[in-house]
Design a protein around this motif. Sequence first.
Motif, PDB file in Angstrom:
ATOM      1  N   GLN A 136       0.985  -0.987   0.034  1.00 24.05           N
ATOM      2  CA  GLN A 136       0.041   0.421  -0.018  1.00 24.05           C
ATOM      3  C   GLN A 136       0.400   1.286   0.168  1.00 24.05           C
ATOM      4  O   GLN A 136       0.149   2.013  -0.851  1.00 24.05           O
ATOM      5  CB  GLN A 136      -1.414   0.214   1.078  1.00 24.05           C
ATOM      6  N   GLN A 137       1.863   1.085   0.485  1.00 25.50           N
ATOM      7  CA  GLN A 137       3.043   2.059   0.788  1.00 25.50           C
ATOM      8  C   GLN A 137       3.707   2.783  -0.185  1.00 25.50           C
ATOM      9  O   GLN A 137       3.569   3.418  -1.482  1.00 25.50           O
ATOM     10  CB  GLN A 137       3.947   1.907   2.101  1.00 25.50           C
ATOM     11  N   ALA A 138       4.058   1.479  -0.724  1.00 25.14           N
ATOM     12  CA  ALA A 138       4.585   1.590  -3.239  1.00 25.14           C
ATOM     13  C   ALA A 138       3.441   2.346  -3.848  1.00 25.14           C
ATOM     14  O   ALA A 138       3.348   2.885  -4.254  1.00 25.14           O
ATOM     15  CB  ALA A 138       4.550  -0.149  -3.268  1.00 25.14           C
ATOM     16  N   VAL A 139       2.088   2.083  -3.631  1.00 20.49           N
ATOM     17  CA  VAL A 139       0.944   2.424  -4.611  1.00 20.49           C
ATOM     18  C   VAL A 139       1.032   3.432  -3.935  1.00 20.49           C
ATOM     19  O   VAL A 139       0.915   4.853  -4.769  1.00 20.49           O
ATOM     20  CB  VAL A 139      -0.765   1.622  -3.890  1.00 20.49           C
ATOM     21  N   ASP A 140       0.772   4.465  -2.289  1.00 16.75           N
ATOM     22  CA  ASP A 140       0.706   5.712  -2.385  1.00 16.75           C
ATOM     23  C   ASP A 140       1.752   6.454  -3.064  1.00 16.75           C
ATOM     24  O   ASP A 140       2.023   7.672  -3.180  1.00 16.75           O
ATOM     25  CB  ASP A 140       0.584   5.696  -0.421  1.00 16.75           C
ATOM     26  N   GLY A 195       3.880   6.060  -5.463  1.00 20.37           N
ATOM     27  CA  GLY A 195       3.960   5.735  -7.277  1.00 20.37           C
ATOM     28  C   GLY A 195       4.529   4.797  -7.833  1.00 20.37           C
ATOM     29  O   GLY A 195       4.913   4.064  -8.734  1.00 20.37           O
ATOM     30  N   ASP A 196       5.192   4.014  -6.763  1.00 19.58           N
ATOM     31  CA  ASP A 196       6.286   2.700  -7.350  1.00 19.58           C
ATOM     32  C   ASP A 196       5.141   1.627  -7.719  1.00 19.58           C
ATOM     33  O   ASP A 196       5.669   0.890  -8.382  1.00 19.58           O
ATOM     34  CB  ASP A 196       7.259   2.548  -5.675  1.00 19.58           C
ATOM     35  N   LEU A 197       3.943   1.125  -7.167  1.00 18.43           N
ATOM     36  CA  LEU A 197       2.828   0.572  -7.937  1.00 18.43           C
ATOM     37  C   LEU A 197       2.494   1.211  -8.856  1.00 18.43           C
ATOM     38  O   LEU A 197       1.342   2.660  -8.283  1.00 18.43           O
ATOM     39  CB  LEU A 197       2.583  -0.822  -6.998  1.00 18.43           C
ATOM     40  N   PRO A 198       1.572   0.258  -9.327  1.00 19.42           N
ATOM     41  CA  PRO A 198      -0.044   1.190 -10.488  1.00 19.42           C
ATOM     42  C   PRO A 198      -1.039   1.456  -9.491  1.00 19.42           C
ATOM     43  O   PRO A 198      -1.200   0.522  -8.243  1.00 19.42           O
ATOM     44  CB  PRO A 198       0.323  -0.112 -11.345  1.00 19.42           C
ATOM     45  N   PRO A 199      -1.480   3.045  -9.575  1.00 23.23           N
ATOM     46  CA  PRO A 199      -2.512   2.958  -8.537  1.00 23.23           C
ATOM     47  C   PRO A 199      -3.574   2.056  -8.829  1.00 23.23           C
ATOM     48  O   PRO A 199      -4.545   1.870  -7.645  1.00 23.23           O
ATOM     49  CB  PRO A 199      -3.434   4.239  -8.930  1.00 23.23           C
TER      50      PRO A 199
END
Length: 202
Positions: free
Chosen positions: A147-151, A153-157
């Motif tokens: 979730q941190q990675a999504v927030d 921008g490290d993972l797609p939204p």
Amino acid sequence: MENQRKAPIGRPRGFDADEALERAVHVFWEQGYEGASLTDLTNAMGITRTSMYAAFGNKEELFRKALDRYTEGPASYAARALQEATAREVATAFLNGSVRASTRPGCPTGCLGVQGALAVGEPGRGARDTLSAWRDEAVSCLRHRFQQAVDEGDLPPDTDPGLLARYLMTVGNGIAVQAAGGAGRDDLQRVADMALRNWPPA
């Protein structure tokens, strides 16, 4: 007389508790919770049942202590993986760690946390529930990290952090089961590498 009664309390145990616990880890890891008899455990630990109960509690309490030690030792790769800089690096470290821990020279194959108590009778339900909670906690930690990675921008939204965490845990658990069944480190590393090829692009 009073002093004589109190004297034994201050005596040293006469055995290395850390070493005894380490040996218990290996027994539970190799034989599972129900497969590990008290005789197996005390023989491996080099202590009497009385000493075991005094130092570690009953079998279920000993199992929990052994799982804690396993978490801090062979399974510590999971906590370290969460500190990696990117989600892909987290996943890589997690799966590579699973391969190494499941195929460690001088240790039982597989994972204590996966196969220690999957199928048990009534006496082993506490151990089964302990391991289920242990695995769920790992999924939760991965989910928060993704979730941190999504927030960031490290993972797609549109990434589902929970599903991604469950996917990673499923592959890691599968690696452990395959290792317990005799699969070698090189083959399992190729499985980990294949799973990572499906990782979502940033």
